[in-house]
Design a protein around this motif. Structure first.
Motif, mmCIF file in Angstrom:
data_model
loop_
_atom_site.group_PDB
_atom_site.id
_atom_site.type_symbol
_atom_site.label_atom_id
_atom_site.label_comp_id
_atom_site.label_asym_id
_atom_site.label_seq_id
_atom_site.Cartn_x
_atom_site.Cartn_y
_atom_site.Cartn_z
ATOM 1 N N HIS A 38 -1.154 12.199 12.454
ATOM 2 C CA HIS A 38 0.287 12.381 12.255
ATOM 3 C C HIS A 38 0.904 13.093 13.710
ATOM 4 N N PHE A 39 1.667 11.982 14.097
ATOM 5 C CA PHE A 39 2.346 12.464 15.508
ATOM 6 C C PHE A 39 3.716 12.398 15.630
ATOM 7 N N LYS A 40 4.069 13.181 16.510
ATOM 8 C CA LYS A 40 5.728 13.093 17.293
ATOM 9 C C LYS A 40 5.543 12.633 18.614
ATOM 10 N N ILE A 41 6.264 11.441 18.723
ATOM 11 C CA ILE A 41 6.314 11.074 20.088
ATOM 12 C C ILE A 41 7.778 10.803 20.654
ATOM 13 N N THR A 42 7.859 11.054 22.093
ATOM 14 C CA THR A 42 9.166 11.073 22.328
ATOM 15 C C THR A 42 8.813 10.366 23.814
ATOM 16 N N PHE A 43 9.993 9.599 23.884
ATOM 17 C CA PHE A 43 10.212 8.912 25.303
ATOM 18 C C PHE A 43 11.398 9.171 25.795
ATOM 19 N N GLN A 44 11.557 9.516 27.146
ATOM 20 C CA GLN A 44 12.668 9.726 27.791
ATOM 21 C C GLN A 44 12.896 8.757 28.957
ATOM 22 N N GLY A 45 13.790 8.077 28.961
ATOM 23 C CA GLY A 45 14.107 7.210 30.118
ATOM 24 C C GLY A 45 14.995 7.753 31.068
ATOM 25 N N ASN A 46 15.245 7.003 31.986
ATOM 26 C CA ASN A 46 16.142 7.421 32.898
ATOM 27 C C ASN A 46 17.693 6.433 32.712
ATOM 28 N N GLU A 47 18.501 6.797 33.717
ATOM 29 C CA GLU A 47 19.902 6.108 33.584
ATOM 30 C C GLU A 47 19.840 4.560 33.503
ATOM 31 N N LYS A 48 18.730 3.930 34.161
ATOM 32 C CA LYS A 48 18.509 2.611 34.184
ATOM 33 C C LYS A 48 17.820 1.972 32.962
ATOM 34 N N THR A 49 17.294 2.835 32.177
ATOM 35 C CA THR A 49 16.658 2.462 31.012
ATOM 36 C C THR A 49 17.467 2.292 29.694
ATOM 37 N N SER A 50 17.187 1.125 29.056
ATOM 38 C CA SER A 50 18.041 0.821 27.982
ATOM 39 C C SER A 50 17.577 1.681 26.749
ATOM 40 N N ILE A 67 -4.215 3.316 17.133
ATOM 41 C CA ILE A 67 -5.513 2.611 17.356
ATOM 42 C C ILE A 67 -6.664 3.597 17.787
ATOM 43 N N ALA A 68 -6.386 4.596 18.648
ATOM 44 C CA ALA A 68 -7.290 5.543 19.030
ATOM 45 C C ALA A 68 -8.191 6.309 17.730
ATOM 46 N N LYS A 69 -7.217 6.637 16.850
ATOM 47 C CA LYS A 69 -7.506 7.307 15.664
ATOM 48 C C LYS A 69 -8.106 6.369 14.734
ATOM 49 N N GLY A 70 -8.303 5.149 14.957
ATOM 50 C CA GLY A 70 -8.953 4.164 13.907
ATOM 51 C C GLY A 70 -8.003 3.688 12.878
ATOM 52 N N CYS A 71 -6.802 3.908 12.985
ATOM 53 C CA CYS A 71 -5.681 3.503 12.009
ATOM 54 C C CYS A 71 -5.075 2.244 12.266
ATOM 55 N N SER A 72 -5.396 1.247 11.434
ATOM 56 C CA SER A 72 -5.340 -0.117 11.640
ATOM 57 C C SER A 72 -3.515 -0.508 11.534
ATOM 58 N N ASN A 73 -2.817 0.468 10.586
ATOM 59 C CA ASN A 73 -1.436 0.623 10.363
ATOM 60 C C ASN A 73 -0.739 1.807 10.327
ATOM 61 N N PHE A 74 0.198 1.921 10.640
ATOM 62 C CA PHE A 74 1.121 3.351 10.801
ATOM 63 C C PHE A 74 2.404 3.078 10.309
ATOM 64 N N LYS A 75 2.847 4.129 9.761
ATOM 65 C CA LYS A 75 4.063 4.339 9.023
ATOM 66 C C LYS A 75 5.057 5.248 10.046
ATOM 67 N N VAL A 76 6.220 4.760 10.339
ATOM 68 C CA VAL A 76 7.376 5.585 10.929
ATOM 69 C C VAL A 76 7.857 6.515 9.722
ATOM 70 N N LEU A 77 7.783 7.538 9.874
ATOM 71 C CA LEU A 77 8.350 8.621 9.008
ATOM 72 C C LEU A 77 9.811 9.095 9.348
ATOM 73 N N SER A 78 10.072 9.131 10.788
ATOM 74 C CA SER A 78 11.417 9.284 11.023
ATOM 75 C C SER A 78 11.523 8.865 12.247
ATOM 76 N N ALA A 79 12.802 8.533 12.683
ATOM 77 C CA ALA A 79 13.348 8.166 14.265
ATOM 78 C C ALA A 79 14.594 8.384 14.578
ATOM 79 N N SER A 121 14.165 8.538 22.964
ATOM 80 C CA SER A 121 13.893 8.180 21.383
ATOM 81 C C SER A 121 12.550 8.893 20.858
ATOM 82 N N THR A 122 12.718 9.303 19.872
ATOM 83 C CA THR A 122 11.785 10.179 19.252
ATOM 84 C C THR A 122 11.395 9.636 17.920
ATOM 85 N N VAL A 123 9.942 9.460 17.671
ATOM 86 C CA VAL A 123 9.593 8.914 16.394
ATOM 87 C C VAL A 123 8.473 9.777 15.855
ATOM 88 N N GLU A 124 8.395 9.834 14.428
ATOM 89 C CA GLU A 124 7.417 10.450 13.937
ATOM 90 C C GLU A 124 6.474 9.719 13.134
#
Length: 157
Positions: A38-50, A67-79, A121-124
């Protein structure tokens, strides 16, 4: 020194690349494992990133972790998506061909501050046993990884 200057100029003129967020590189991905698979991932772009690219690259990182954890499917819990603004100092000299990329991106009056925006962008996500489907926000880890890598030419030779 000359190579470093050229590399710096090239990097400042492009959308954020797919790499970890570091103290030296303010754009990129960052993740926290909240509980097992169960992860929280954030991607921060710059002013040229859409905003779309920032969202896609957060999902790409999520797929890699699953994939590294061996999960063939994942669910987006929040975005969540937002634009982070930052002030740019006023320009104090005229723009010319020899100005840096940072100096050339300022188009305001010399007496005014400019504000630039960068998407974040942040996804859990969590490992899922459910079937893949739009309604359930469940994604197949490997196909989403391949699709986003292909879309942006990441790691494709």
């Amino acid at each position: 020194m000359k190579k470093l200057l050229i590399l710096t100029m090239l990097l400042t003129g492009c959308a954020s690349s797919y790499q970890p967020h570091t103290a030296f590189n303010k754009s990129g991905f960052n993740e926290t494992e909240l509980t097992q698979n169960h992860f929280k991932i954030t991607f921060q772009g710059n002013e040229k990133t859409s905003a779309e690219r920032a969202s896609d690259l957060a999902l790409l990182r999520a797929s890699e972790l699953m994939i590294a954890k061996g999960c063939s499917n994942f669910k987006v819990l929040s975005a969540a998506n937002e634009n982070i603004g930052s002030l740019v100092l006023p320009q104090t000299h005229k723009i010319n061909a020899y100005s840096s990329t940072i100096e050339n991106r300022i188009h305001a009056d010399a007496n005014e501050f400019s504000k630039v925006y960068a998407p974040k962008s942040t996804v859990e996500v969590g490992c899922a046993t459910e079937n893949v489907g739009d309604e359930s926000k469940v994604y197949a880890s490997a196909p989403i990884n391949e699709s986003i890598r292909h879309k942006y030419g990441i790691g494709i030779k």
